[in-house]
Design a protein around this motif. Structure first.
Motif, PDB file in Angstrom:
ATOM      1  N   PRO A  86       0.834  -1.206   0.000  1.00 41.38           N
ATOM      2  CA  PRO A  86       0.000   0.000   0.000  1.00 41.38           C
ATOM      3  C   PRO A  86       0.866   1.253   0.000  1.00 41.38           C
ATOM      4  CG  PRO A  86      -0.577  -1.488   1.806  1.00 41.38           C
ATOM      5  CD  PRO A  86       0.716  -1.963   1.248  1.00 41.38           C
ATOM      6  N   CYS A  87       0.310   2.356  -0.487  1.00 40.82           N
ATOM      7  CA  CYS A  87       1.022   3.629  -0.487  1.00 40.82           C
ATOM      8  C   CYS A  87       1.479   3.984   0.928  1.00 40.82           C
ATOM      9  CB  CYS A  87       0.121   4.748  -1.006  1.00 40.82           C
ATOM     10  SG  CYS A  87      -0.054   4.744  -2.771  1.00 40.82           S
ATOM     11  N   GLY A  88       2.692   4.523   1.016  1.00 39.81           N
ATOM     12  CA  GLY A  88       3.179   5.009   2.289  1.00 39.81           C
ATOM     13  C   GLY A  88       3.696   3.921   3.200  1.00 39.81           C
ATOM     14  N   ARG A  89       3.790   2.683   2.690  1.00 45.58           N
ATOM     15  CA  ARG A  89       4.288   1.596   3.524  1.00 45.58           C
ATOM     16  C   ARG A  89       5.677   1.196   3.063  1.00 45.58           C
ATOM     17  NH1 ARG A  89      -0.222  -0.442   6.147  1.00 45.58           N
ATOM     18  NH2 ARG A  89       1.160  -1.560   7.566  1.00 45.58           N
ATOM     19  N   SER A  90       6.285   0.352   3.861  1.00 43.47           N
ATOM     20  CA  SER A  90       7.632  -0.093   3.568  1.00 43.47           C
ATOM     21  C   SER A  90       7.645  -1.615   3.520  1.00 43.47           C
ATOM     22  CB  SER A  90       8.566   0.419   4.653  1.00 43.47           C
ATOM     23  OG  SER A  90       9.848  -0.067   4.442  1.00 43.47           O
ATOM     24  N   THR A 148       6.612   5.189  -0.966  1.00 44.41           N
ATOM     25  CA  THR A 148       6.604   3.756  -0.710  1.00 44.41           C
ATOM     26  C   THR A 148       8.016   3.196  -0.890  1.00 44.41           C
ATOM     27  OG1 THR A 148       4.381   3.711  -1.617  1.00 44.41           O
ATOM     28  CG2 THR A 148       5.508   1.594  -1.377  1.00 44.41           C
ATOM     29  N   LEU A 149       8.387   2.285  -0.005  1.00 43.91           N
ATOM     30  CA  LEU A 149       9.734   1.717  -0.056  1.00 43.91           C
ATOM     31  C   LEU A 149       9.678   0.225  -0.325  1.00 43.91           C
ATOM     32  CD1 LEU A 149      11.409   3.218   3.134  1.00 43.91           C
ATOM     33  CD2 LEU A 149      11.984   3.763   0.775  1.00 43.91           C
ATOM     34  N   VAL A 150      10.581  -0.256  -1.179  1.00 43.63           N
ATOM     35  CA  VAL A 150      10.820  -1.694  -1.291  1.00 43.63           C
ATOM     36  C   VAL A 150      12.307  -1.893  -1.027  1.00 43.63           C
ATOM     37  CG1 VAL A 150      10.730  -3.731  -2.752  1.00 43.63           C
ATOM     38  CG2 VAL A 150       8.974  -1.974  -2.972  1.00 43.63           C
ATOM     39  N   ILE A 151      12.623  -2.653   0.019  1.00 41.55           N
ATOM     40  CA  ILE A 151      14.011  -2.765   0.458  1.00 41.55           C
ATOM     41  C   ILE A 151      14.472  -4.220   0.413  1.00 41.55           C
ATOM     42  CG2 ILE A 151      15.583  -2.482   2.398  1.00 41.55           C
ATOM     43  CD1 ILE A 151      13.964  -0.114   3.284  1.00 41.55           C
ATOM     44  N   VAL A 152      15.630  -4.444  -0.207  1.00 43.76           N
ATOM     45  CA  VAL A 152      16.264  -5.753  -0.163  1.00 43.76           C
ATOM     46  C   VAL A 152      17.425  -5.660   0.807  1.00 43.76           C
ATOM     47  CG1 VAL A 152      17.816  -7.242  -1.440  1.00 43.76           C
ATOM     48  CG2 VAL A 152      15.634  -6.599  -2.437  1.00 43.76           C
ATOM     49  N   SER A 153      17.513  -6.573   1.727  1.00 44.87           N
ATOM     50  CA  SER A 153      18.605  -6.465   2.688  1.00 44.87           C
ATOM     51  C   SER A 153      18.934  -7.823   3.308  1.00 44.87           C
ATOM     52  CB  SER A 153      18.233  -5.482   3.794  1.00 44.87           C
ATOM     53  OG  SER A 153      19.309  -5.337   4.686  1.00 44.87           O
ATOM     54  N   GLU A 161      13.315  -3.168  11.535  1.00 47.29           N
ATOM     55  CA  GLU A 161      12.994  -1.834  12.029  1.00 47.29           C
ATOM     56  C   GLU A 161      12.294  -0.988  10.983  1.00 47.29           C
ATOM     57  OE1 GLU A 161      16.659  -0.194  13.393  1.00 47.29           O
ATOM     58  OE2 GLU A 161      16.712  -1.507  15.151  1.00 47.29           O
ATOM     59  N   VAL A 162      12.780  -1.072   9.738  1.00 47.06           N
ATOM     60  CA  VAL A 162      12.296  -0.142   8.713  1.00 47.06           C
ATOM     61  C   VAL A 162      11.005  -0.625   8.065  1.00 47.06           C
ATOM     62  CG1 VAL A 162      12.859   1.000   6.530  1.00 47.06           C
ATOM     63  CG2 VAL A 162      14.620   0.693   8.270  1.00 47.06           C
ATOM     64  N   CYS A 163      10.871  -1.958   7.882  1.00 44.33           N
ATOM     65  CA  CYS A 163       9.771  -2.448   7.045  1.00 44.33           C
ATOM     66  C   CYS A 163       8.569  -2.885   7.877  1.00 44.33           C
ATOM     67  CB  CYS A 163      10.237  -3.611   6.185  1.00 44.33           C
ATOM     68  SG  CYS A 163      11.582  -3.150   5.118  1.00 44.33           S
ATOM     69  N   ASP A 164       7.380  -2.641   7.336  1.00 47.53           N
ATOM     70  CA  ASP A 164       6.156  -3.089   7.986  1.00 47.53           C
ATOM     71  C   ASP A 164       5.899  -4.559   7.675  1.00 47.53           C
ATOM     72  OD1 ASP A 164       5.661  -0.287   8.554  1.00 47.53           O
ATOM     73  OD2 ASP A 164       5.155  -0.143   6.434  1.00 47.53           O
ATOM     74  N   GLU A 165       5.936  -4.867   6.376  1.00 48.82           N
ATOM     75  CA  GLU A 165       5.672  -6.234   5.949  1.00 48.82           C
ATOM     76  C   GLU A 165       6.766  -6.671   5.003  1.00 48.82           C
ATOM     77  OE1 GLU A 165       1.844  -7.190   4.706  1.00 48.82           O
ATOM     78  OE2 GLU A 165       0.918  -6.369   6.515  1.00 48.82           O
ATOM     79  N   GLY A 166       6.746  -7.964   4.679  1.00 49.23           N
ATOM     80  CA  GLY A 166       7.776  -8.413   3.771  1.00 49.23           C
ATOM     81  C   GLY A 166       7.589  -9.852   3.353  1.00 49.23           C
ATOM     82  N   ILE A 167       8.458 -10.283   2.415  1.00 48.11           N
ATOM     83  CA  ILE A 167       8.430 -11.677   1.986  1.00 48.11           C
ATOM     84  C   ILE A 167       9.836 -12.238   2.073  1.00 48.11           C
ATOM     85  CG2 ILE A 167       6.435 -11.590   0.445  1.00 48.11           C
ATOM     86  CD1 ILE A 167       8.368 -11.157  -1.885  1.00 48.11           C
TER      87      ILE A 167
END
Lengths: 256, 259
Positions: A51-55, A199-204, A212-218
């Motif tokens: 969703p918009c505004g999520r990480s 909106t952020l999509v982070i690979v780490s 800490e940074v992301c709300d949800e993820g796979i």
């Protein structure tokens, strides 16, 4: 709720597109490769929405398809099947110093990089002082970029991208280079970016950071989504699997 | 295709920045800067002048002007296409990490060489007028800009096609390294077309590069332009543009995966 990023049933294989030499062109490429069994898919049936505004965080072992996924979102790699829907302008921070030119000064690079990111010339001029100030590199702006350290390049890249007009940022493990204080600053900036609706999509591989940074993820494994949900839980289960079982079959995959 | 939205205006600005910064980067740290590009082309013309005029005794009126007037547009063509051919491979990070509009990259290379040519115009004109003894012509004011456009339209589709092909088949750049010297001597550049023997003469006339180079020479040496030559090159440019466009549609989406 509006989705900034929407992926449905993404499939991707790299088997069929390789640079070829004249020999194979002239003599034919041999019998056609049966792609049904060519290898695992780089991505298989990957789907998620942000969703918009999520990480959103993407984790997984080396070679599990994280970068391929970001490249498809960015549009530089074509999906074989599936659908990608993006709501807004995308910018990426995938590789340190990509888009930078060593012989040009920091100032010239900000202009070039800003333009690559889709900014208008007038916009870059207007924000240049902010970009330089944010990176804290004002003193080095007229030095050629080859005199910069990796950390300085990361600062310059991050400062430019955070001042660009992107709505969706794709980030691939490049923030770890800055010093502790700049990392704090980065996290604050990413936080503000999301408050503005970005909106952020982070690979780490840094589980603490993504949690800490992301709300949800796979979590990806061999191109498949093996786990999804709230980021801290996904990260914890991933870490547990990696430490208990060690890296799964396929020796090139590093445990973290 | 890249998913970053860009207006034509923004693309034009990007092309301008990329071309300007690349030119800047190239001449940074060189005392003589641009003089090197001039010196290189004049030196080439000088070598051919020695070889063909002094040693072989070729009879062409004002041979040194004939050479210089053809050599500069040729260098734009050959160096432009050759450097553009590598543009996708060299700029792989931009394509892979930035989702960049591909077609701009080879265009920037062609524009860089065009900028060199435009900057060399005063030197070419000085050579034509002073040692050459030709009169400066008012008609240059429209002939030179027209020829710049015609050559740009002719060179860019070739550059784009080669760059796309080279992303998939890296042999193209080596092929060009052989192809351009061959083409140089197959085109009347160091000799006039009038001395080409009869059975071959008609084939030489078909070469669009001959029409292009002959146009430049007649502009500089006579202040005249043969509409038939210009139309012939423009026709080729259109056909090449159609081929390049088809190639672009077919090959561009996967360039990010092969560079």
């Amino acid at each position: 709720m509006t989705h900034a990023v929407l992926c449905e049933g993404l499939w991707k294989t790299y088997q069929r597109h390789r640079p070829v030499g004249v020999k194979s062109l002239l003599l034919g490429a041999g019998p056609p490769v049966d792609t049904r069994f060519a290898r695992e898919w780089a991505l298989a049936e990957v789907g998620f929405q942000v969703p918009c505004g999520r990480s959103f965080g993407v984790i997984g072992a080396n070679g599990s398809g994280k970068t391929t996924l970001l490249s498809i979102l960015l549009g530089t790699v074509q999906e074989d099947r599936g659908r990608v829907g993006l709501n807004g302008n995308v910018a990426s921070l995938l590789e340190l110093g990509a888009g930078f030119h060593g012989d040009l000064t920091g100032r010239e690079n900000v202009f070039l990089y800003g333009s690559i990111l889709g900014m208008r010339l007038a916009e870059i001029r207007r924000r240049f002082e902010d970009i330089a100030g944010y990176s804290e590199l004002e003193g080095a702006m007229d030095q050629p970029l080859r005199t910069y350290s990796a950390g300085m390049i990361a600062r310059l890249g991050f400062s430019t991208i955070i001042h660009s007009a992107a709505d969706i940022l794709l980030i691939d493990e490049v923030l770890a280079v800055g010093d502790a204080r700049f990392q704090v600053k980065c996290h604050q900036a990413l936080h503000d970016f999301r408050k503005r609706g970005g909106t952020l999509v982070i690979v780490s591989h840094n589980m603490k950071e993504v949690s800490e940074v992301c709300d949800e993820g796979i979590c990806l494994d061999l191109g498949r989504v093996v786990d999804s949900g709230p980021m801290p839980a996904v990260a914890a289960r991933y870490q547990e699997r990696m430490t208990v079982a060690g890296p799964a079959k396929g020796g090139a995959r590093a445990a973290r | 295709m890249p998913r970053v939205e860009r207006s034509p205006r923004q693309l034009a600005e990007f092309l301008y920045l990329l071309t300007r910064q690349e030119l800047k980067a190239r001449y940074k740290g060189r005392l003589l800067g641009y003089v090197w590009a001039l010196a290189h082309t004049f030196a080439l013309a000088f070598v051919y002048w020695i070889a063909f005029k002094i040693i072989m005794g070729l009879e062409v009126t004002n041979y040194s002007v004939y050479l210089v007037a053809g050599m500069f547009p040729w260098v734009w063509l050959a160096v432009g296409v050759t450097s553009a051919t590598r543009s996708f491979v060299v700029n792989a990070p931009l394509i892979k990490e930035m989702g960049l509009a591909h077609a701009i990259l080879p265009l920037s290379n062609v524009m860089q060489e065009m900028a060199h040519f435009v900057l060399a115009l005063p030197a070419i004109i000085a050579w034509v007028v002073l040692p050459g003894g030709y009169d400066a012509s008012l008609s240059w004011l429209w002939q030179i800009p027209l020829m710049l456009l015609v050559q740009l339209a002719f060179v860019y589709p070739i550059a784009l096609g080669c760059a796309l092909a080279n992303a998939y088949v890296r042999d193209i750049e080596y092929f060009l390294g052989i192809g351009f010297p061959l083409l140089f001597f197959a085109t009347p550049m160091v000799y006039p077309i009038s001395i080409v023997p009869e059975p071959l003469h008609d084939y030489f006339e078909l070469n669009p590069l001959h029409a292009l180079m002959q146009s430049w020479r007649s502009v500089f040496m006579e202040g005249s332009l043969d509409p038939a030559h210009v139309a012939y090159v423009a026709g080729w440019a259109l056909a090449l543009a159609a081929v390049a466009w088809l190639l672009y549609r077919k090959l561009a989406p996967r360039v990010g995966e092969v560079v």
